[in-house]
Design an enzyme around this catalytic site. Structure first.
Site, mmCIF file in Angstrom:
data_model
loop_
_atom_site.group_PDB
_atom_site.id
_atom_site.type_symbol
_atom_site.label_atom_id
_atom_site.label_comp_id
_atom_site.label_asym_id
_atom_site.label_seq_id
_atom_site.Cartn_x
_atom_site.Cartn_y
_atom_site.Cartn_z
ATOM 1 N N LYS A 132 48.477 28.999 52.508
ATOM 2 C CA LYS A 132 48.424 30.429 52.169
ATOM 3 C C LYS A 132 49.320 31.189 53.126
ATOM 4 C CE LYS A 132 46.194 33.121 49.213
ATOM 5 N NZ LYS A 132 45.747 32.762 47.854
HETATM 6 P P1 NAD Z 1 46.009 42.538 42.596
HETATM 7 O O1 NAD Z 1 46.665 43.072 43.808
HETATM 8 O O2 NAD Z 1 46.769 42.439 41.331
HETATM 9 O O3 NAD Z 1 44.668 43.353 42.289
HETATM 10 C C1 NAD Z 1 43.724 43.675 43.278
HETATM 11 C C2 NAD Z 1 42.737 44.645 42.697
HETATM 12 O O4 NAD Z 1 41.761 44.943 43.702
HETATM 13 C C3 NAD Z 1 43.356 45.994 42.284
HETATM 14 O O5 NAD Z 1 42.851 46.375 41.031
HETATM 15 C C4 NAD Z 1 42.874 46.955 43.355
HETATM 16 O O6 NAD Z 1 42.716 48.268 42.874
HETATM 17 C C5 NAD Z 1 41.516 46.338 43.671
HETATM 18 N N1 NAD Z 1 40.992 46.837 44.940
HETATM 19 C C6 NAD Z 1 41.583 46.815 46.148
HETATM 20 N N2 NAD Z 1 40.801 47.441 47.050
HETATM 21 C C7 NAD Z 1 39.701 47.845 46.388
HETATM 22 C C8 NAD Z 1 38.524 48.561 46.753
HETATM 23 N N3 NAD Z 1 38.326 48.963 48.007
HETATM 24 N N4 NAD Z 1 37.588 48.810 45.803
HETATM 25 C C9 NAD Z 1 37.777 48.403 44.534
HETATM 26 N N5 NAD Z 1 38.861 47.722 44.126
HETATM 27 C C10 NAD Z 1 39.818 47.455 45.036
HETATM 28 O O7 NAD Z 1 45.448 41.095 43.045
HETATM 29 P P2 NAD Z 1 45.091 39.852 42.129
HETATM 30 O O8 NAD Z 1 46.281 38.958 42.075
HETATM 31 O O9 NAD Z 1 44.446 40.311 40.877
HETATM 32 O O10 NAD Z 1 44.023 39.099 43.060
HETATM 33 C C11 NAD Z 1 42.670 39.513 43.122
HETATM 34 C C12 NAD Z 1 41.860 38.450 43.830
HETATM 35 O O11 NAD Z 1 42.003 37.212 43.125
HETATM 36 C C13 NAD Z 1 42.275 38.138 45.271
HETATM 37 O O12 NAD Z 1 41.130 37.771 45.989
HETATM 38 C C14 NAD Z 1 43.186 36.925 45.125
HETATM 39 O O13 NAD Z 1 43.249 36.153 46.300
HETATM 40 C C15 NAD Z 1 42.461 36.204 44.020
HETATM 41 N N6 NAD Z 1 43.299 35.245 43.294
HETATM 42 C C16 NAD Z 1 44.442 35.658 42.675
HETATM 43 C C17 NAD Z 1 45.191 34.727 41.952
HETATM 44 C C18 NAD Z 1 46.414 35.136 41.178
HETATM 45 O O14 NAD Z 1 46.942 34.305 40.431
HETATM 46 N N7 NAD Z 1 46.880 36.379 41.281
HETATM 47 C C19 NAD Z 1 44.780 33.399 41.893
HETATM 48 C C20 NAD Z 1 43.591 33.016 42.535
HETATM 49 C C21 NAD Z 1 42.867 33.963 43.235
#
Ligand code: NAD
Length: 444
Positions: A132
């Site tokens: 990561k």
């Molecule tokens: P992203 O940046 O696209 O979205 C993050 C979301 O979290 C946004 O909607 C944002 O508004 C919200 N957020 C942030 N702070 C907040 C708060 N205080 N209150 C409420 N909402 C809040 O990120 P993503 O790619 O969708 O990833 C989200 C999670 O999934 C992370 O934990 C990431 O590690 C995990 N993840 C992502 C992937 C991927 O393919 N993108 C794969 C596995 C795991």
């Protein structure tokens, strides 16, 4: 899936007494994310009686890379950025895992996420280890030019330690396909293999070696796992009620796909506000609105609600898909759901986990629920390696097969060991890694 008995103590309570924690000299803060993640891993290691040597190897990453690099900003001044790349374990294959751009990127958090990647790849049985990365910055405050220069300098700073057969980054919070394209281009320009260097990163745009279906893959995987597991707890996907914490890449896709499967999404919260509509919020319209407005605030077809009202909304399934450790004891007390599917990694802190376990909420752990992203990343890497292109139907079919097999593997491990799903998922992953260490041995 039948509901497991509530855990008498959290993984942390159990592992605080674990000699491996003492041996490796861990931080004592009970809310430290790395301590929480290793504790969960050690509890599962007990369940399958994993060898001590494998426990200590997995207790720390192989490599912790920290870099500082200057970038010329649009106003002419230079800013020094801090970046990380953690290479946790490569017993099963090259290190694999995303990198994020966020102001709160810290070493222990990146270490936790890297360990989770090792577990995730092992559970889904793809031939990758775990890694990561991240850069401490606020991507929303950077211009496109600054974002590009940060990405190219971060890539240059770690280029000697990554590679298509060594360590393969991907998107995560705050990064996207365009950033992966700049990253790949930078690596390829300085790589002897040039075109083969495109495999150094996944999650690229489709026109530049990306895979069909990668953008929605994590959300699709969440939906696939729920469809496979919910019948076991008597919840039909058709008509079930859902709330979403976070509406970024993962949850906006999970919401759209689940709605298309017949679910009703009644509450959503992101960093801008909470929304509720008991008749269902149209996910396709909300995704369009959110993209145009950088958040869900201002969406006309739902009522705006506060944090407490969001968590208290009664639903069958709650899907946290924002950041780590957002659900603490207070939010967990408010929650009124039967199942929590962890789209985000480690969405609960230890106190939140304890409250939810005590309430009998069935938790589908992140290493299973959100493994769809890395699985399609693997498909992208395979397509780049063999110079073939899969169509969207093939990607969906293969993803569904991997997710359903991993879900069944987790259930079987749970039934065999009479533990909760999180311990079972880690145990199923550790069994695979332990078997590989057994036949490979430890050099010299
Ligand atoms: P992203 O940046 O696209 O979205 C993050 C979301 O979290 C946004 O909607 C944002 O508004 C919200 N957020 C942030 N702070 C907040 C708060 N205080 N209150 C409420 N909402 C809040 O990120 P993503 O790619 O969708 O990833 C989200 C999670 O999934 C992370 O934990 C990431 O590690 C995990 N993840 C992502 C992937 C991927 O393919 N993108 C794969 C596995 C795991």
């Amino acid at each position: 899936m039948t509901t497991a008995p509530a855990k008498p103590a959290t993984a942390l309570d159990q592992a605080a007494r674990d000699p491996v924690i003492e041996e490796l000299g861990f931080p004592t803060d009970p809310n430290n994310l790395y301590l929480q993640t290793v504790s969960t891993m050690l509890e599962a290691a007990d369940v399958i009686d994993l060898k001590h040597r494998v426990r200590i190897i997995l207790g720390q990453p192989k490599n912790e890379i920290m870099v500082h690099f200057p970038v010329k900003m649009d106003d002419g001044h230079h800013h020094l950025f801090k970046g990380y790349r953690i290479q946790h374990n490569n017993a099963l294959g090259p290190y694999k895992g995303g990198f994020r751009y966020h102001e709160d990127v810290h070493l222990d958090d990146v270490k936790s996420l890297a360990l989770l990647m090792t577990m995730k790849c092992a559970l889904v049985r793809i031939p990758f280890g775990g890694g990561k990365g991240g850069v401490k910055c606020n991507p929303r405050a950077l211009s496109e030019g600054e974002l590009q220069r940060v990405t190219r300098r971060y890539c240059s700073a770690i280029a000697d330690q990554i590679g298509p057969e060594v360590d393969i980054p991907a998107p995560d919070v705050g990064t996207n396909a365009q950033i992966m394209a700049w990253f790949a281009d930078t690596y390829m320009m300085s790589s002897k293999d040039h075109h083969d260097g495109i495999r150094v990163v996944t999650g690229k745009p489709v026109e530049f070696g990306g895979s069909a279906g990668r953008e929605k893959a994590t959300g699709q995987g969440v939906a696939d796992v729920l469809a496979e597991m919910l019948p076991g707890v008597g919840i039909p996907v058709q008509g079930m009620s859902v709330s979403l914490l976070g509406f970024g890449n993962v949850n906006s896709w999970a919401g759209r796909i689940l709605q298309d499967m017949g679910a009703k999404i009644v509450a959503v919260m992101d960093h801008t506000c909470g929304l509720r509509n008991d008749n269902g919020i149209d996910m396709h319209k909300l995704a369009t609105h959110s993209e145009a407005n950088y958040g869900i605030k201002g969406f006309a077809e739902a009522d705006e609600i506060g944090e407490e009202d969001f968590y208290r909304t009664t639903v069958d399934v709650f899907i946290p898909g924002a950041l780590e450790q957002m659900i603490k004891a207070k939010q967990a007390e408010w929650l009124d759901c039967k199942v929590m599917a962890e789209a985000a990694n480690a969405p609960c802190d230890p106190s939140g986990d304890r409250v939810l376990s005590g309430k009998g909420v069935e938790i589908i752990p992140a290493i299973l629920a959100n493994a769809g992203g890395v699985t399609v990343s693997y498909f992208e890497w395979l397509q780049n390696k063999s110079s073939v292109v899969w169509d969207a139907a093939q990607v969906d079919r293969e993803l569904n097969r991997h997710m359903c097999v991993a879900a069944r593997r987790t259930l079987q491990t749970r039934d065999k060991n009479k533990c909760d799903l999180r311990t079972a998922a880690f145990a199923a992953a550790l069994e695979h890694i332990g078997a590989v260490y057994k036949v490979r041995g430890i050099f010299p």
